[in-house]
Scaffold this active site. Structure first.
Site, PDB file in Angstrom:
ATOM      1  N   ILE A  39      42.712  44.311  56.787  1.00 47.43           N
ATOM      2  CA  ILE A  39      42.600  43.312  57.315  1.00 47.43           C
ATOM      3  C   ILE A  39      43.929  43.790  58.189  1.00 47.43           C
ATOM      4  O   ILE A  39      44.838  43.404  58.222  1.00 47.43           O
ATOM      5  CB  ILE A  39      43.319  42.700  55.803  1.00 47.43           C
ATOM      6  CG1 ILE A  39      42.554  42.307  54.870  1.00 47.43           C
ATOM      7  CG2 ILE A  39      43.482  40.922  56.879  1.00 47.43           C
ATOM      8  CD1 ILE A  39      40.970  41.286  55.386  1.00 47.43           C
ATOM      9  N   GLY A  40      44.044  43.019  59.407  1.00 49.60           N
ATOM     10  CA  GLY A  40      44.757  42.710  60.520  1.00 49.60           C
ATOM     11  C   GLY A  40      45.092  41.224  60.382  1.00 49.60           C
ATOM     12  O   GLY A  40      44.786  40.819  61.927  1.00 49.60           O
ATOM     13  N   TYR A  41      46.464  40.807  60.209  1.00 50.35           N
ATOM     14  CA  TYR A  41      46.962  39.984  60.555  1.00 50.35           C
ATOM     15  C   TYR A  41      47.748  39.843  60.867  1.00 50.35           C
ATOM     16  O   TYR A  41      48.179  39.105  61.932  1.00 50.35           O
ATOM     17  CB  TYR A  41      46.982  38.851  59.370  1.00 50.35           C
ATOM     18  CG  TYR A  41      44.981  37.684  59.037  1.00 50.35           C
ATOM     19  CD1 TYR A  41      43.526  38.118  59.776  1.00 50.35           C
ATOM     20  CD2 TYR A  41      45.189  37.383  57.498  1.00 50.35           C
ATOM     21  CE1 TYR A  41      42.947  37.735  59.136  1.00 50.35           C
ATOM     22  CE2 TYR A  41      44.130  37.905  56.757  1.00 50.35           C
ATOM     23  CZ  TYR A  41      42.917  37.326  57.474  1.00 50.35           C
ATOM     24  OH  TYR A  41      41.435  37.005  57.667  1.00 50.35           O
ATOM     25  N   SER A  42      49.427  40.055  59.850  1.00 52.09           N
ATOM     26  CA  SER A  42      50.503  39.915  60.574  1.00 52.09           C
ATOM     27  C   SER A  42      50.967  40.833  61.902  1.00 52.09           C
ATOM     28  O   SER A  42      49.964  42.409  61.941  1.00 52.09           O
ATOM     29  CB  SER A  42      50.967  40.295  58.990  1.00 52.09           C
ATOM     30  OG  SER A  42      50.066  39.394  58.016  1.00 52.09           O
ATOM     31  N   THR A  77      54.647  34.451  58.318  1.00 54.87           N
ATOM     32  CA  THR A  77      54.157  33.517  57.460  1.00 54.87           C
ATOM     33  C   THR A  77      53.524  32.799  58.595  1.00 54.87           C
ATOM     34  O   THR A  77      52.824  31.670  58.877  1.00 54.87           O
ATOM     35  CB  THR A  77      55.192  32.731  57.416  1.00 54.87           C
ATOM     36  OG1 THR A  77      56.023  33.164  55.990  1.00 54.87           O
ATOM     37  CG2 THR A  77      55.093  30.952  56.376  1.00 54.87           C
ATOM     38  N   SER A  93      47.207  46.763  55.153  1.00 58.16           N
ATOM     39  CA  SER A  93      47.768  47.160  53.922  1.00 58.16           C
ATOM     40  C   SER A  93      46.148  47.993  53.961  1.00 58.16           C
ATOM     41  O   SER A  93      45.123  47.580  54.315  1.00 58.16           O
ATOM     42  CB  SER A  93      47.043  46.770  52.705  1.00 58.16           C
ATOM     43  OG  SER A  93      48.606  46.343  53.114  1.00 58.16           O
ATOM     44  N   GLU A 106      41.128  34.895  48.183  1.00 56.94           N
ATOM     45  CA  GLU A 106      42.219  35.933  48.138  1.00 56.94           C
ATOM     46  C   GLU A 106      43.437  35.660  46.931  1.00 56.94           C
ATOM     47  O   GLU A 106      43.121  36.178  45.884  1.00 56.94           O
ATOM     48  CB  GLU A 106      42.957  36.416  49.578  1.00 56.94           C
ATOM     49  CG  GLU A 106      44.215  37.509  49.140  1.00 56.94           C
ATOM     50  CD  GLU A 106      44.967  37.913  50.270  1.00 56.94           C
ATOM     51  OE1 GLU A 106      44.874  37.369  51.440  1.00 56.94           O
ATOM     52  OE2 GLU A 106      45.692  38.777  50.692  1.00 56.94           O
ATOM     53  N   THR A 138      53.532  32.322  51.342  1.00 59.30           N
ATOM     54  CA  THR A 138      54.476  32.684  50.935  1.00 59.30           C
ATOM     55  C   THR A 138      54.643  31.057  50.157  1.00 59.30           C
ATOM     56  O   THR A 138      53.966  29.674  50.666  1.00 59.30           O
ATOM     57  CB  THR A 138      56.362  32.299  52.225  1.00 59.30           C
ATOM     58  OG1 THR A 138      56.710  32.916  51.207  1.00 59.30           O
ATOM     59  CG2 THR A 138      55.289  31.210  52.503  1.00 59.30           C
ATOM     60  N   GLU A 172      57.065  28.892  49.939  1.00 61.05           N
ATOM     61  CA  GLU A 172      57.869  27.699  50.484  1.00 61.05           C
ATOM     62  C   GLU A 172      56.429  27.100  50.729  1.00 61.05           C
ATOM     63  O   GLU A 172      56.015  26.081  51.113  1.00 61.05           O
ATOM     64  CB  GLU A 172      58.523  28.339  51.421  1.00 61.05           C
ATOM     65  CG  GLU A 172      60.042  28.920  50.972  1.00 61.05           C
ATOM     66  CD  GLU A 172      60.108  29.802  50.282  1.00 61.05           C
ATOM     67  OE1 GLU A 172      59.213  31.224  50.357  1.00 61.05           O
ATOM     68  OE2 GLU A 172      61.574  30.064  49.113  1.00 61.05           O
TER      69      GLU A 172
END
Ligand SMILES: Cc1cc2nc3c(=O)[nH]c(=O)nc-3n(C[C@H](O)[C@H](O)[C@H](O)COP(=O)(O)OP(=O)(O)OC[C@H]3O[C@@H](n4cnc5c(N)ncnc54)[C@H](O)[C@@H]3O)c2cc1C
Lengths: 378, 395
Positions: B126-129, B135, B161, B244, B375, B377
């Protein structure tokens, strides 16, 4: 696995919420502050009886609705949400329920129709000074006397003892524990008013050679402890349901307030720290709700729910404590102003937290079961 | 209301427990623990293919897409059982990306990739960040630019990952830099990890979990690598994150750990011969954990039940994520105290190791899901807004 309400469960909840939210106003609650009157709204009691709610878990042959413990718990949750001045838990859960489950048909016929109609009032004496274990009385003893018993001893935290027609209590006897229905007007009984912070007097009950006739014996020496265990689990679960209503309402009152109150030119709810403390309450109340419903649902099917009830009571204690203080804090001074309705909720959160043992005591009991190999995860 | 499993659900649980009991040979368990619970080893791959052949992959997918058509509550039982067994199942591929390809994908996705996913032969990272987009994911900068009938992809992802042993990366890229709202200009591509323009360097973490920085240098792909609509990627990302969460805070592994610690404390004696589990403080810690596990179990089951009924509440999903991730940390601490000094002894130590060093490692990995997976928050923002109607600050 079904977390939804059946049609009848939804109806019980709606009916109870409708009557209680209309009838229980801050003005009416104020009538009992400072012990101005016994905290018992008899007019409301009659309305609940007429709506059938006092008989929600009593069989139809006794004038009840014929539903089970889950429906009764949902009714009690609504009583908590409104902190209604009515003795629902001692009357229906601690006393009437075991009479229906274990009493002779004579005993059932004598008491249950009046329980449903509100014509009689029952209560229970579950604790003794320093002893919060209803199934193991240590200060109260009984001896055989003809067909009946003679009882002496001491009980505390007995709600509505002065107005009740019978007080259910346990006493140690040779060979076990007996469960008796004692008339508070009997010779040898004295009651002392103990003033609790909810303004609901919890009596201290002294028994001295009180005679109880055979007709008022609910369970004899071999069955008594199990009967007390049965009703103590249900009373504990009922306290959790009441606490669920109390904390859910306090939390929602707090959320509404934070959506109205402005400081620094903005609504205080827009401060992330405020929103998050309220969110913590939401998580807490959800955990209490699910554990309470699980306990009620297991008890309704007469499954062994000792672990689940103890766990629910830990949540009731912890969540009551946290939501009470978060609600007060997020209201600022308004939360503790006696002209604003929150403060009485805080007192009931405390009551439910402590009755039949606070979190530490429940954890100790659960810990002992874990050590005995009785509480592994499935 | 009936907070108990049906006989069929209990039967499924037993079937799965027996199946995984057989699948998880000591050799496989050893390999998985060496790979830090990430999988990717040869025995792990063989086991995955076996599960594919036995029909255990894609269990929540509709039957017409080659799945088992199981309800979310049955899927949840599956997830719980496989996590209890300790097999690092590639949920992101099979339960998050896979169903999206099956539903929204083109012919190539459906006829070539999906069957391989179901067979346990294709893995997707998974390539998001990105370094500057965590966030605030919609701030991502990796781009795909149209050139003739191809797309040219450039940029860097962070924390990708499993990428070092996956076949493709499910990549979020900016396709419209001028979109009025930044999340409206994002699209999803499947990028082959064996492309010469693709590279990867390891990022090693406190918990020994390896993750990666991945680099995309003039990678050329065609339209068939685009998934869903152009500039319609945000919807795919958010629905993937929702799926997820089902596996993030699953109660299974903690329930197993609790049972093992109770067992261990019952068999461990103190100098005076008494059992450790009979100490009051030990019982206190164990009871606290037991109380927390029960709530997590119910929160998870309610979520799975609500998904089955189609009534999943936004606030409830966030409750599970926040409560679960924070409870785990507390549980590991309380159980670690019971185990004592041994809770700091690493796995494969010459002496002093308890429960294969699990608590030692859990202390080091537990923080990941309080900020990862959305996250806490933000989850609390969602709870106060969706659950309590508290007004939100504008962001
Ligand atoms: C082991 C591991 C594996 C991962 N795997 C993947 C993967 O496979 N694919 C992938 O794409 N990503 C992956 N991630 C990345 C993960 O999703 C991010 O770490 C996560 O989104 C948080 O982003 P960040 O680390 O940049 O922290 P930041 O977003 O910078 O957050 C730092 C702190 O600021 C707080 N914060 C941020 N915004 C707000 C706000 N609005 N209000 C209040 N507080 C705020 C956060 O809560 C946090 O405490 C992985 C991360 C780790 C550690």
């Amino acid at each position: 696995m079904d977390f939804g309400f059946s049609e009848q469960q939804g109806e019980v909840q709606t009916l109870a919420r409708q009557i209680l939210s209309e009838q229980v106003t801050p003005e009416r609650l104020a009538a009992y502050d400072e012990f101005k009157a016994e905290r018992f709204d008899r007019e409301l009691w009659q309305q609940l009886a007429q709506a059938g709610l006092l008989g929600v878990a009593l069989e139809e042959s006794h004038g009840g609705m014929g539903f089970g413990f889950t429906e009764l718990a949902l009714f009690i949750e609504e009583v908590g949400r409104s902190i209604a001045p009515v003795p629902v838990i001692p009357h229906l859960v601690s006393a009437a329920a075991p009479i229906q489950r274990f009493g002779s048909s004579e005993l059932q016929g004598r008491w249950l129709p009046g329980v449903a109609s509100g014509d009689v009032l029952l209560t229970a004496a579950l604790m003794e000074p320093g002893n919060e274990e209803p199934a193991a009385p240590s200060l109260t003893t009984a001896t055989l006397d003809g067909d009946g018993y003679r009882v002496s001893g001491l009980k505390t935290c007995v709600p509505f003892a002065r107005s009740a027609d019978r007080i259910l209590l346990s006493a140690a006897v040779d060979g076990g524990v007996v469960v008796l229905l004692v008339d508070p007007k009997s010779a040898g009984i004295s009651l002392e008013d103990v003033r609790y912070s909810t303004y609901e007097t919890q009596y201290q009950l002294t028994l001295q050679d009180v005679q109880v006739s055979a007709a008022d014996v609910l369970a004899g020496p071999t069955a008594g402890a199990a009967v007390m265990q049965w009703l103590s689990l249900r009373t504990t679960a009922a306290l959790c349901a009441h606490q669920l209503g109390v904390t859910d309402h306090s939390m929602r009152m707090t959320a509404s307030y934070s959506a109205e109150r402005k400081q620094f030119g903005v609504l205080i709810g827009t401060f992330q720290a405020v929103g998050h403390r309220a969110a913590n309450c939401y998580i807490d109340v959800e955990c209490l709700r699910l554990n309470t419903y699980q306990a009620a649902s297991l008890l309704a099917s007469e499954a062994d729910a000792t672990n689940e009830v103890q766990i629910a009571k830990v949540w009731a204690g912890d969540v009551g404590h946290r939501v009470s203080y978060a609600s007060q804090h997020l209201h600022g001074g308004t939360g503790i102003d006696r002209d604003y309705p929150l403060w009485r909720y805080c007192l009931w959160a405390r009551h439910n937290e402590m009755m039949l043992g606070g979190s530490a005591r429940q954890l100790a009991a659960l810990g002992a079961r874990i050590a005995a190999g009785e509480a592994y995860c499935a | 209301m009936k907070v108990e499993f049906t006989p069929q659900q209990n039967a499924l649980r037993e079937e799965l427990r027996a199946y995984f009991g057989e699948l998880m040979t000591p050799e496989l368990m050893d390999e998985c623990s060496r790979d830090m619970g990430e999988g990717g080893g040869p025995l792990w791959r063989t086991a995955l293919k076996k599960m594919g052949a036995d029909g255990w992959i894609g269990l929540g997918w509709p039957e017409e897409l080659g799945g088992k058509g199981m309800s979310p509550i049955e899927q949840f039982i599956f997830v719980e059982e496989i996590m209890r067994a300790g097999y690092p199942f590639p949920f992101l591929t099979t339960e998050s990306v896979g169903p999206q390809l099956a539903e929204n994908g083109n012919e190539w996705h459906k006829t070539e990739l999906v069957p391989k996913i179901l067979a346990g032969e294709l893995l997707i990272s998974i390539g998001y960040s990105e370094p500057g987009a965590g966030t605030d994911l919609a701030a991502l900068k990796t781009s795909a630019v149209r050139d003739g009938d191809e797309w040219v992809i450039n940029g860097q992802k962070m924390w990708t990952s499993l990428a070092h042993f996956c076949d493709y990366t499910w990549l979020a890229v900016r396709t419209d830099p001028d979109a009025p709202k930044k999340h409206k200009g994002i699209s999803m591509f499947l990028v082959p990890n064996d492309d010469p323009g693709w590279s990867c360097t390891p990022v090693n973490t406190l918990g020994d979990v390896r993750t990666n920085a991945t680099f995309y240098d003039n990678i050329r792909v065609s339209d068939r690598n685009l998934v869903g609509e152009l500039n319609g990627g945000w919807k795919l990302i958010t629905s993937q994150l929702n799926r997820e969460r089902l596996s993030l805070v699953n109660v299974g592994p903690t329930a197993v750990l609790f049972n093992k610690v109770v067992q261990w404390a019952s068999e461990t004696t103190l100098a005076d011969g008494s059992r450790l589990v009979d100490e009051a403080w030990v019982q206190g810690n164990l009871a606290r954990v037991r109380v927390g596990i029960e709530a997590l179990k119910l929160v998870c089951y309610k979520q799975a039940w609500a998904m089955s009924e189609g009534t999943l509440d936004m606030a409830d999903a966030s409750v599970a994520k926040v409560y679960g991730s924070e409870f785990f940390i507390e549980a590991y601490r309380l159980l670690g105290e019971v185990v004592g000094q041994a809770s700091m002894v690493k796995a494969h130590s010459e002496a002093g190791e308890v429960l294969q060093g699990r608590i030692e490692r859990l202390y080091r990995t537990a923080s990941i899901i309080t900020f990862g997976g959305g996250t806490n928050e933000i989850q609390r923002d969602i709870i106060s807004a969706a659950g309590l109607w508290i007004p939100r600050a504008s962001r």
